[in-house]
Design an enzyme around this catalytic site. Structure first.
Site, PDB file in Angstrom:
ATOM      1  CB  THR A 111      12.404 -10.333 -10.654  1.00 32.05           C
ATOM      2  OG1 THR A 111      13.316 -10.161 -11.485  1.00 32.05           O
ATOM      3  CG2 THR A 111      11.827 -11.741 -10.686  1.00 32.05           C
ATOM      4  CD  GLN A 125      -7.381  -0.691   7.327  1.00 32.56           C
ATOM      5  OE1 GLN A 125      -8.055  -1.487   7.711  1.00 32.56           O
ATOM      6  NE2 GLN A 125      -6.172  -0.688   7.599  1.00 32.56           N
ATOM      7  CB  CYS A 138       2.686   3.585  20.967  1.00 38.71           C
ATOM      8  SG  CYS A 138       1.137   2.843  20.063  1.00 38.71           S
ATOM      9  CB  SER A 175      -1.954  -3.528   1.285  1.00 37.61           C
ATOM     10  OG  SER A 175      -0.876  -4.235   1.752  1.00 37.61           O
ATOM     11  CG  HIS A 179      -0.001  -6.502   4.929  1.00 38.31           C
ATOM     12  ND1 HIS A 179      -0.330  -6.101   6.353  1.00 38.31           N
ATOM     13  CD2 HIS A 179       0.399  -5.471   4.360  1.00 38.31           C
ATOM     14  CE1 HIS A 179       0.131  -4.828   6.526  1.00 38.31           C
ATOM     15  NE2 HIS A 179       0.498  -4.310   5.308  1.00 38.31           N
ATOM     16  CG  ASN A 230      -5.480   4.020   8.868  1.00 34.69           C
ATOM     17  OD1 ASN A 230      -5.894   4.961   8.118  1.00 34.69           O
ATOM     18  ND2 ASN A 230      -4.446   4.420   9.739  1.00 34.69           N
ATOM     19  N   GLY A 280       0.860  -1.185  -0.145  1.00 29.82           N
ATOM     20  CA  GLY A 280      -0.006   0.105   0.092  1.00 29.82           C
ATOM     21  C   GLY A 280       0.757   1.131  -0.101  1.00 29.82           C
TER      22      GLY A 280
HETATM   23  C1  LIG Z   1      -1.738  -0.492   6.116  1.00 33.53           C
HETATM   24  C2  LIG Z   1      -2.117   0.787   5.370  1.00 33.53           C
HETATM   25  C3  LIG Z   1      -1.134   1.268   4.294  1.00 33.53           C
HETATM   26  C4  LIG Z   1       0.162   0.655   3.918  1.00 33.53           C
HETATM   27  O1  LIG Z   1       0.096  -0.447   3.619  1.00 33.53           O
HETATM   28  P1  LIG Z   1       1.379  -1.522   3.265  1.00 33.53           P
HETATM   29  O2  LIG Z   1       1.332  -2.539   2.415  1.00 33.53           O
HETATM   30  O3  LIG Z   1       1.502  -1.874   4.747  1.00 33.53           O
HETATM   31  O4  LIG Z   1       2.525  -0.538   2.916  1.00 33.53           O
HETATM   32  C5  LIG Z   1      -1.628   2.348   3.503  1.00 33.53           C
HETATM   33  N1  LIG Z   1      -2.862   2.902   3.910  1.00 33.53           N
HETATM   34  C6  LIG Z   1      -3.718   2.366   4.793  1.00 33.53           C
HETATM   35  C7  LIG Z   1      -5.001   2.984   4.705  1.00 33.53           C
HETATM   36  C8  LIG Z   1      -3.327   1.155   5.623  1.00 33.53           C
HETATM   37  O5  LIG Z   1      -4.258   0.709   6.359  1.00 33.53           O
END
Ligand SMILES: *Cc1c(COP(=O)(O)O)cnc(C)c1O
Length: 394
Positions: free
Chosen positions: A238, A180, A326, A200, A202, A152, A72
């Site tokens: 790649t 998100q 944090c 993204s 993950h 987020n 992301g």
């Molecule tokens: C997690 C997140 C990102 C970053 O994505 P990554 O794959 O961790 O670099 C960007 N924008 C939002 C809203 C996110 O929640």
């Protein structure tokens, strides 16, 4: 009781076993370079194209509008910096919102230090962008509008279709950070007038380090990473074959999970929110109740510190997150909580709990009980609370 309760799915998600199974062959015997002509390469290339199809299908895009990236953050950087670079002869004004993810906010601030002008449009007390302010911000030299699809921290979903309509009618490119939202709620890039969109892997139970930028066919961004002719000459390097295969599988699974899952997850989330608001005094929900990501609960508790709360619930096996200091190591509370108008002391007492399809009702019950205990304990030690009691505020 379960040993750990994971309520930090907005930070990252658990890899699904089916995703790992799909990836395994590409981490072991299928190690070809997808750019190679031989059969080792061809089978990897086919697997990546299959993943591209699944991802495109999820958002009503064409396969060749999906560009794989490292995640992301890269997608956000690419979209914003390349538009800025390409359009600088037209203008150097960018519009974004006050509630962006750091990947968008910091990119815009970087450009602002380099001679671009950035307008951060405000939001209302639920976190929804002020459309009048957005319209009024548009100028002849505006080249890009970038607004987060769903926040987020507080889960608020923005009126993306309307923003896209405004941008298109003015000939301005529209980017949305949908990290998100993608795979969590339905998205249609055509109907919603989206030119550029980040996602993204993950955040949808796929592997880390892989994501994509949707780029409408009429929009051709210059590469940010130069090199070989990968990704139709727009993003060199790649391909991350196992990552891309996993991302594709996760997208496919989320399409299925979304159908039945949204209602169920929304019910679970509301159950958590309602119990907390009812059973813990001086608590408030942050963000909009309806226009909200199914899995997001963000709650402020007066007279206590979010970080102390997090540490104590962590000792009870619960992983959540806070809008407090944090992340940055600074003492400033989250810019999102400040943007919705929370005073510093209340923003500091906020915690975010984000659910996944693996979250159970038992886990939520345990969490509410733990929170009740922790909040009561922290308040009993809090001079602020003592003071409020003396003043009969509570
Ligand atoms: C997690 C997140 C990102 C970053 O994505 P990554 O794959 O961790 O670099 C960007 N924008 C939002 C809203 C996110 O929640």
């Amino acid at each position: 009781m379960p040993k750990t309760i994971y309520l930090d799915n907005a930070a990252t998600t658990k890899l699904k076993p089916e995703v790992l199974d799909a990836m395994m062959p590409y981490l072991t015997e299928r190690y070809g370079n997808p750019s190679s002509i031989h059969s080792f390469g061809a089978e990897c290339n086919a697997a990546c194209e299959d993943a591209r199809k699944k991802i495109a299908a999820l958002i009503n895009a064409k396969d060749n509008e999906i560009y794989f990236t490292s995640g992301g953050s890269e997608s956000d950087n690419w979209a914003i910096k390349s538009v800025a670079y390409m359009k600088k002869s037209k203008g150097k004004h960018i519009i974004t919102s006050a509630v962006e993810h750091h990947a968008v906010m910091e990119t815009c601030e970087f450009l602002a230090r380099d001679g671009y002008e950035v307008t951060f449009v405000g939001v209302d007390d639920k976190g929804i962008i002020k459309m009048d302010e957005l319209r009024a911000a548009i100028r002849p030299d505006t080249i890009l509008i970038s607004v987060i699809y769903a926040n987020n921290e507080i889960g608020t979903i923005q009126p993306i279709k309307e923003i896209g309509e405004i941008a298109r009618s003015k000939g301005i490119l529209f980017h949305t950070d949908a990290v998100q939202a993608f795979g969590h709620i339905p998205i249609d890039v055509e109907k919603e007038n989206i030119d550029l969109m980040s996602a993204s892997s993950h955040k949808i139970h796929g592997p880390k380090g892989v994501g994509m930028l949707y780029m409408k066919n009429t929009v051709k961004l210059t590469p940010m990473i130069h090199g070989g002719p990968h990704e139709r000459k727009r993003r060199a390097g790649t391909l991350n074959v196992p990552g891309i295969v996993g991302f594709g599988k996760a997208a496919e699974l989320s399409q299925r999970a979304m159908k039945e899952g949204i209602v169920e997850m929304t019910e679970m989330r509301n159950y958590l929110i309602d119990r907390i608001l009812k059973e813990i005094p001086h608590s408030r929900l942050n963000g909009d109740r309806e226009r909200r990501l199914p899995g997001n609960a963000n709650i402020s508790f007066r007279y206590i510190e979010g970080e102390s709360m997090l540490m104590l619930v962590d000792m009870k096996g619960i992983a959540a997150s806070t809008g407090s200091a944090c992340a940055s190591g600074s003492l400033d509370p989250s810019h999102v909580l400040l943007a919705i108008g929370l005073p510093h002391e209340i923003a500091h007492g906020s915690i975010r709990m984000t659910l996944s399809e693996f979250t159970t009702k038992e886990e939520l019950d345990y969490t509410v009980e733990a929170l009740k205990e922790v909040v009561a304990r922290l308040r009993s030690m809090s001079p602020l609370y003592e003071d409020a009691v003396k003043k009969k505020e509570v």
